[in-house]
Motif scaffolding. Structure first.
Motif, PDB file in Angstrom:
ATOM      1  N   VAL A 109       0.858  -1.189   0.000  1.00  0.00           N
ATOM      2  CA  VAL A 109       0.000   0.000   0.000  1.00  0.00           C
ATOM      3  C   VAL A 109       0.892   1.236   0.000  1.00  0.00           C
ATOM      4  N   ARG A 110       0.640   2.110  -0.954  1.00  0.00           N
ATOM      5  CA  ARG A 110       1.445   3.327  -1.060  1.00  0.00           C
ATOM      6  C   ARG A 110       1.288   4.187   0.197  1.00  0.00           C
ATOM      7  N   GLU A 111       2.408   4.566   0.787  1.00  0.00           N
ATOM      8  CA  GLU A 111       2.384   5.318   2.036  1.00  0.00           C
ATOM      9  C   GLU A 111       1.673   6.661   1.889  1.00  0.00           C
ATOM     10  N   GLU A 112       1.789   7.278   0.703  1.00  0.00           N
ATOM     11  CA  GLU A 112       1.182   8.604   0.544  1.00  0.00           C
ATOM     12  C   GLU A 112      -0.333   8.568   0.668  1.00  0.00           C
ATOM     13  N   LEU A 113      -0.948   7.386   0.421  1.00  0.00           N
ATOM     14  CA  LEU A 113      -2.399   7.293   0.544  1.00  0.00           C
ATOM     15  C   LEU A 113      -2.847   7.453   1.995  1.00  0.00           C
ATOM     16  N   LYS A 114      -1.943   7.135   2.925  1.00  0.00           N
ATOM     17  CA  LYS A 114      -2.280   7.245   4.343  1.00  0.00           C
ATOM     18  C   LYS A 114      -2.080   8.666   4.875  1.00  0.00           C
ATOM     19  N   ARG A 115      -1.581   9.539   4.009  1.00  0.00           N
ATOM     20  CA  ARG A 115      -1.290  10.910   4.445  1.00  0.00           C
ATOM     21  C   ARG A 115      -2.217  11.934   3.787  1.00  0.00           C
ATOM     22  N   GLY A 116      -3.410  11.492   3.418  1.00  0.00           N
ATOM     23  CA  GLY A 116      -4.356  12.411   2.798  1.00  0.00           C
ATOM     24  C   GLY A 116      -4.809  13.500   3.752  1.00  0.00           C
TER      25      GLY A 116
END
Length: 355
Positions: free
Chosen positions: A165-172
């Motif tokens: 899972v791309r880490e940037e998706l968790k930083r929305g």
């Protein structure tokens, strides 16, 4: 001398996103990075803005399971792609190749085998796709997202790693998401997406039910290229052809997701605990991998599944509202799942294979 790695994979965003998660690590570690893809595929579009990544375009053909006159010419294109990939690999001399699958990856994997360059393959779906099935005999290792996948891979090659899972998706950023869509904070948000290529039947079902849906939800509708309807203008309804940088922010404000059942996407929704209505591609339009993915998630209590053969405007609305009523249970089930650090495992495996 710097180490070198070649990434390949394309045809859909699902065959690129795992590569996008891995590439920054190797750049930070000082590796030289190249990406081999097709001349006009989505992989080129998604990687064009990555600094420090060399893009190499090769010929490729589609591997079809049905009759088409292009089945006569495409093997020639694949053969040309093998020659082009092998020539580049022989000159550039990478330490390892990482393949995410898709038709363009087959010539690259074969070119790597010809040049005795180790290959690591990643398989997202429960059963390997045709491109990966062709490529597995030429690979050193095969990473599996589902534990069940290992039964389809030679024991000495298969490695279960879980979902990347791309880490940037968790930083929305929720505020950024509301601003992007022009939505309020006082009404739930429904996100509809049919994959990077869109899904006409899902789009039609959403649009047929728009007045009713907008009474309860604000709607983010990711339609696919060329599938927007500019004439549809409603408060609380925002259309996009495709999103990339904005996706983490749009997911941050989404309370419910309607989606196809590609493995990468649904595991991302799982990581974010987003209740899902999944509408997998039918066997008439695919090899049935999305159906298997969706069933696996449904058994674990993460989603409801609506088969495309049963999709009607009325059934779509009925099932969507049922998921909304049960959203708390779906989210609770997803939060109980402990997801391993699959990305770390894959990066370590690639580095070990290169050594």
């Amino acid at each position: 001398m710097k180490k070198r790695i070649v990434f390949t994979g394309g045809g859909s965003a699902g065959h690129v996103t795992v590569n996008l998660a891995c590439i920054p690590h190797f750049l930070e570690e000082g590796w030289e990075v190249a990406y081999i893809g097709s001349a006009a595929g989505i992989e080129r579009e998604l990687t064009k803005d990555l600094p420090g990544v060399r893009y190499v375009a090769i010929s490729t053909g589609k591997l079809r399971r049905y009759f088409d006159w292009k089945n006569v010419t495409d093997p020639l294109r694949v053969s040309k792609g093998v020659w082009e990939a092998a020539r580049f690999l022989r000159t550039w001399k990478p330490d390892v190749i990482f393949s995410k699958g898709g038709f363009v990856s087959v010539p690259v994997v074969m070119g790597g085998w010809i040049n005795r360059i180790p290959v690591v393959i990643h398989e997202s779906d429960l059963t390997p796709g045709l491109a990966n099935r062709i490529s597995i005999p030429f690979a050193s290792k095969v990473c599996a997202t589902f534990p069940e996948t290992l039964s389809h891979i030679p024991k000495h090659k298969g490695v279960y790693v879980g979902a990347i899972v791309r880490e940037e998706l968790k930083r929305g950023d929720r505020q950024e998401g509301f601003i992007t869509c022009g939505f309020s904070h006082h009404k739930p948000v429904l996100m509809v997406m049919g994959g990077s290529l869109g899904a006409k039947r899902i789009n039609d079902a959403v649009r047929a039910n728009l007045p009713t849906l907008l009474e309860k939800f604000q709607i983010i509708h990711i339609c696919g290229k060329g599938q927007m309807q500019e004439s549809l203008r409603y408060d609380g309804y925002r259309q996009f052809e495709y999103v990339q940088e904005e996706l983490p922010h749009l997911l941050a404000i989404s309370d419910l997701v309607v989606s196809r059942a590609g493995s990468n996407a649904i595991f991302e929704f799982l990581a974010l605990a987003k209740p899902m209505l999944l509408i997998p591609l039918s066997k008439a339009a695919s090899r049935g991998d999305q159906i298997l993915n969706a069933r696996s998630f449904e058994k674990q209590g993460f989603c409801q599944v609506l088969q495309e053969e049963e999709l009607s405007n009325e059934r779509f609305l009925q099932d969507l509202l049922r998921v909304w009523e049960r959203r708390t249970g779906y989210a609770a089930a997803m939060r109980q799942i402990r997801q391993e650090d699959a990305l770390k495992q894959v990066l370590e495996l690639i580095e070990q294979t290169a050594r």
